[in-house]
Design an enzyme around this catalytic site. Structure first.
Site, PDB file in Angstrom:
ATOM      1  N   CYS A  15       0.869  -1.268   0.068  1.00 27.04           N
ATOM      2  CA  CYS A  15      -0.118   0.104   0.129  1.00 27.04           C
ATOM      3  C   CYS A  15       1.039   1.200   0.145  1.00 27.04           C
ATOM      4  O   CYS A  15       2.000   1.069   0.015  1.00 27.04           O
ATOM      5  CB  CYS A  15      -1.089  -0.034   0.969  1.00 27.04           C
ATOM      6  SG  CYS A  15      -0.024   0.210   2.794  1.00 27.04           S
ATOM      7  N   CYS A  18       3.383   1.707   2.764  1.00 24.51           N
ATOM      8  CA  CYS A  18       4.742   0.868   2.401  1.00 24.51           C
ATOM      9  C   CYS A  18       5.754   1.609   1.663  1.00 24.51           C
ATOM     10  O   CYS A  18       6.957   1.787   1.939  1.00 24.51           O
ATOM     11  CB  CYS A  18       4.389  -0.407   1.880  1.00 24.51           C
ATOM     12  SG  CYS A  18       3.469  -1.635   2.611  1.00 24.51           S
ATOM     13  N   ASP A 426      12.970  25.556 -33.661  1.00 27.23           N
ATOM     14  CA  ASP A 426      14.198  25.538 -34.684  1.00 27.23           C
ATOM     15  C   ASP A 426      13.718  25.442 -35.963  1.00 27.23           C
ATOM     16  O   ASP A 426      13.073  24.487 -36.232  1.00 27.23           O
ATOM     17  CB  ASP A 426      15.391  24.632 -34.135  1.00 27.23           C
ATOM     18  CG  ASP A 426      16.486  24.923 -35.061  1.00 27.23           C
ATOM     19  OD1 ASP A 426      17.000  26.159 -35.353  1.00 27.23           O
ATOM     20  OD2 ASP A 426      17.201  24.064 -35.269  1.00 27.23           O
ATOM     21  N   ASP A 621      17.498  20.273 -32.023  1.00 32.90           N
ATOM     22  CA  ASP A 621      18.138  18.978 -32.135  1.00 32.90           C
ATOM     23  C   ASP A 621      18.700  18.516 -30.959  1.00 32.90           C
ATOM     24  O   ASP A 621      19.254  17.431 -30.914  1.00 32.90           O
ATOM     25  CB  ASP A 621      18.995  19.014 -33.434  1.00 32.90           C
ATOM     26  CG  ASP A 621      20.441  20.102 -33.031  1.00 32.90           C
ATOM     27  OD1 ASP A 621      20.442  20.374 -31.952  1.00 32.90           O
ATOM     28  OD2 ASP A 621      20.808  20.330 -34.107  1.00 32.90           O
ATOM     29  N   ASP A 625      20.852  23.475 -30.171  1.00 35.17           N
ATOM     30  CA  ASP A 625      20.199  24.521 -29.617  1.00 35.17           C
ATOM     31  C   ASP A 625      20.006  24.245 -28.061  1.00 35.17           C
ATOM     32  O   ASP A 625      19.311  24.601 -27.237  1.00 35.17           O
ATOM     33  CB  ASP A 625      18.539  23.997 -30.095  1.00 35.17           C
ATOM     34  CG  ASP A 625      18.771  24.494 -31.559  1.00 35.17           C
ATOM     35  OD1 ASP A 625      19.029  25.359 -31.824  1.00 35.17           O
ATOM     36  OD2 ASP A 625      18.247  23.469 -32.162  1.00 35.17           O
TER      37      ASP A 625
END
Length: 739
Positions: A15, A18, A426, A621, A625
């Protein structure tokens, strides 16, 4: 400081209490940077400093609180875990079936045949088998945690069923004790047995549903073949994939799945890469082409050299990334963890308080009602639903993204994506193909000899546009002598004693060549469309002009329109000159563009947008960038195969399809909506269920919740949360304005 990030399977969690306890314990260890414990996946993802902490220390710490951590790194670990889960599910299923079979007669006797001789004794025996035999795991787990100073859902179940059984047994053996106090002795054997049966049923359904949340990972893992054909001394031999080494030549036959990453050396075929990119169109593979593990060969056959094997393949990296992402926590989970950490002690306190209040204020039947209320409070409370609400949705959402070719780095990124209101793109390689191609040819004399001469000239050039001309011509090259590169203008060379030139308009002018008016007009028109014009001439006349451009992807315009329909502003940034940038902006339909910007200026622009209150996604990419990607709220890398910048961006689109950006945002919105639904019902269930179980409605309408009904409701609450999360598997690539 170099840190290590690993995921370890956790055993014994049942649960949210835990997982919260394991999380808290691991966070206390020295050298820990971050911890994320996922109840649904039964996995702990830990980032730690290896100089201060070891997996063995983590395992020991977890064992001290009654759980266990699997730290062994072997190829069979995942298989072993799957076997353990299957065995656990089968055992749970059998225990559930037996519990239901034995509990039903107890309930029938209690309702209709309680006056039959030995009815109580029969119920006591059958109930004992169910509670302490089939439900013994609740007591074992509760005891293990108790001696470690903890408590969880098993504690609540053990307390409620244990108290119900022993109270009933006492009333059956010593009925005169309560009778002397004017209280009619009741037995609750049917409640104790049915509580166990319902909770086992709930856990069986939950276990089955939780297994389905990891379907995406199972599918990805199933993509790697177990055997592979390699060339050894000119002979084809089949071998285990684990024996494959970098540099081996692999043979791929029609219909086979590619085993590892590599480069084609002979043959050609079309390969289905949809498992990587989410794109259904097969890709041509020929000499020099890259191939990737898990993709499927079509009808042709070829050989390739293995370059990445085992955990280094793109498929293995994707699996690792998805597993780590599925194990991460959304920000909202922090609140749930805090609640889960105190949930069980609070519920036990509420149960005791309700018993005391009933006994205090109801002199006539307070003991009976108080007992029922206390048991029902213990049964109805459900930390499981709270604990499963977020991780199950995250697991399914991120897994669904992986199936679609969208790799989401963590739960934070998934949650941020839904808030994006501005997407910065871009141009090169994102909106466009990123590969210059010759689109227009205007010849004054279109002879094969002239084409060969132009092809020969450009073949010697190092300019990136030259290859576009060579590929566009597609002819045999003439042997050029006296080749010379003229910086910033073009190239020239000799063929059969005659000088030929290829380059820009300035080169033509410098040679004093007269250009026909119609060609000047055509060149101006092509330049206005953002295309680069290459002129070809000799010392006397112009023979040809060629227009080169970086073509817009077929999907870009539709993808940008789709983002705008979702209420998102789209901006294009490029280092290109204004004319080609303006033309591309018009063709693609972006809201705004900026040309001639440097990488640093891109980052400054993203920073400006954020300062204005926008939630910005930067798409590039992932390498060139990187500064702008780092500034954005959500960084998205576009790429294919081994060029994927997985470590740079928060989201990686494996294909180059811009449509996937809208898919990412839409998937995020659906996932977050599912999390909200789950948490709403989990909290509401407990907020309403616990007071009703305590008897809050009794003074109003005499209603007191039956423990059996409470146990059924509790079991179904967890199942409903997981089932709601599984609906995300049906998510389609269609955007909706879901907030």
């Amino acid at each position: 400081m170099k840190t290590i990030k690993k995921s370890f399977p956790v055993l014994g969690m049942s649960c949210a209490g835990c997982s919260a306890r394991v999380d808290k314990t691991l966070n206390k260890q020295p050298g820990i940077i971050s911890v994320s414990v996922n109840l649904a996946a039964a996995m702990a993802t830990v980032e730690y400093n290896p100089e201060e902490c070891t997996p063995e220390q983590l395992k020991e710490a977890v064992q001290k609180i009654g759980f266990d951590l699997i730290i062994e790194e072997k190829k069979e670990t995942q298989k072993d875990m799957d076997e353990v889960r299957k065995s656990h599910y089968w055992s749970l299923k059998m225990r559930t079936l037996l519990a239901v079979v034995l509990s039903v007669p107890v309930s029938v006797i209690a309702m209709f045949f309680h006056d039959v001789p030995y009815a109580l004794q029969i119920m006591a025996v059958l109930s004992a088998i169910v509670v302490f035999g089939l439900g013994n795991s609740f007591f074992v787990n509760a005891w293990k945690l108790l001696i470690k100073g903890g408590a969880n859902m098993d504690t609540l179940v053990a307390l409620s069923t244990g108290i119900s059984y022993f109270f009933s047994l006492f009333n059956m053996v010593f009925p005169e004790y309560l009778l002397r106090h004017g209280i009619t002795p009741h037995v609750y054997f049917e409640a104790a047995s049915m509580i166990v049966a319902f909770i086992l049923l709930g856990r069986t359904l939950e276990d089955r549903a939780k297994g389905n949340t990891a379907d995406a990972i199972k599918k990805l893992m199933g993509l790697r073949p177990k055997k592979v054909t390699v060339m050894i001394n000119g002979t084809e031999m089949e071998t285990e994939i684990d024996r494959l080494m970098v540099g081996d030549t692999v043979v791929v036959k029609p219909g086979e799945r590619i085993a590892v990453d590599g480069t084609v050396v002979t043959g050609e075929s079309y390969v289905d890469e949809s498992m990587l990119s989410g794109e259904p169109v097969a890709v041509l593979k020929e000499k020099g082409s890259k191939v990737f593990a898990g993709t499927i060969n079509h009808k042709g056959s070829f050989r390739f050299v293995a370059e990445k094997v085992g955990s280094e393949t793109v498929l293995a990296q994707i699996i690792k990334m998805v597993q780590e992402a599925q194990g991460s926590k959304a920000p909202v989970q922090k609140l749930v963890d805090r609640v889960a950490g105190i949930f069980v002690p609070v519920i036990i306190s509420v149960a005791l308080l309700s018993f005391v209040l009933w006994v205090t204020f109801d002199a006539e039947s307070g003991l009976t009602h108080g007992f029922l209320a206390a048991v029902t409070v213990l049964v109805v409370a459900c930390p499981c639903a709270l604990g499963l609400a977020t991780p199950t949705a995250i697991m399914v959402g991120i897994g669904k993204g992986a199936e679609m070719g969208i790799l989401i780095k963590d739960a934070d990124s998934l949650e941020i994506a839904r808030k994006v209101d501005t997407v910065v793109l871009d141009k090169t390689g994102t909106i466009t193909e990123g590969i210059p191609v010759a689109t227009d040819w205007v010849w004054t004399d279109e002879s094969e000899d002239l084409k060969s001469i132009l092809c020969g000239l450009e073949k010697y050039s190092e300019h990136p546009l030259a290859m576009a001309v060579v590929h566009g011509l597609g002819v045999e090259t003439a042997e050029i002598t006296g080749f010379e590169s003229i910086t910033g203008m073009g190239v020239k060379g000799l063929y059969e004693g005659r000088t030929y030139i290829a380059g820009n308009r300035r080169l033509i002018s410098s040679c004093g060549i007269v250009v026909p008016a119609e060609m000047e007009e055509k060149a101006s028109l092509l330049s206005s469309q953002g295309k680069t014009v290459i002129w070809f001439a000799d010392n006397e006349r112009v023979y040809c002009l060629c227009a080169i451009t970086d073509k817009m992807k077929d999907t870009s315009s539709g993808a940008i329109d789709r983002l705008q329909n979702m209420g998102i502003k789209v901006v294009m940034l490029t280092g290109d000159a204004d004319a080609p940038a303006r033309y591309m902006a018009e063709q693609s339909g972006v809201d705004e563009y900026k040309a001639e910007v440097t990488p640093q200026q891109k980052a400054e622009f993203v920073r400006l947008l954020r300062s204005q209150g926008n939630i910005v996604a930067m798409v590039g990419d992932g390498i060139n960038d990187s500064a702008a990607l780092a500034e954005a709220d959500l960084s998205i890398a576009m790429g294919k195969g081994s060029d994927i910048a997985m470590d740079v961006a928060k989201v990686t689109i494996i294909s180059s399809n811009l449509e996937k950006i809208a898919d990412t945002i839409s998937l995020s919105r659906h996932t977050v909506r599912t999390i909200r639904q789950n948490l709403f019902w989990a909290f509401i269930y407990n907020i309403i269920g616990v007071p009703v179980a305590a008897g809050a409605l009794y003074p109003i309408n005499g209603f007191l919740l039956n423990p059996m009904i409470a146990s059924a409701a509790m079991a179904m609450s967890s199942v409903s949360v997981v089932t709601n999360s599984l609906r995300l598997r049906r998510f389609k690539n269609v955007s909706h304005s879901v907030n």
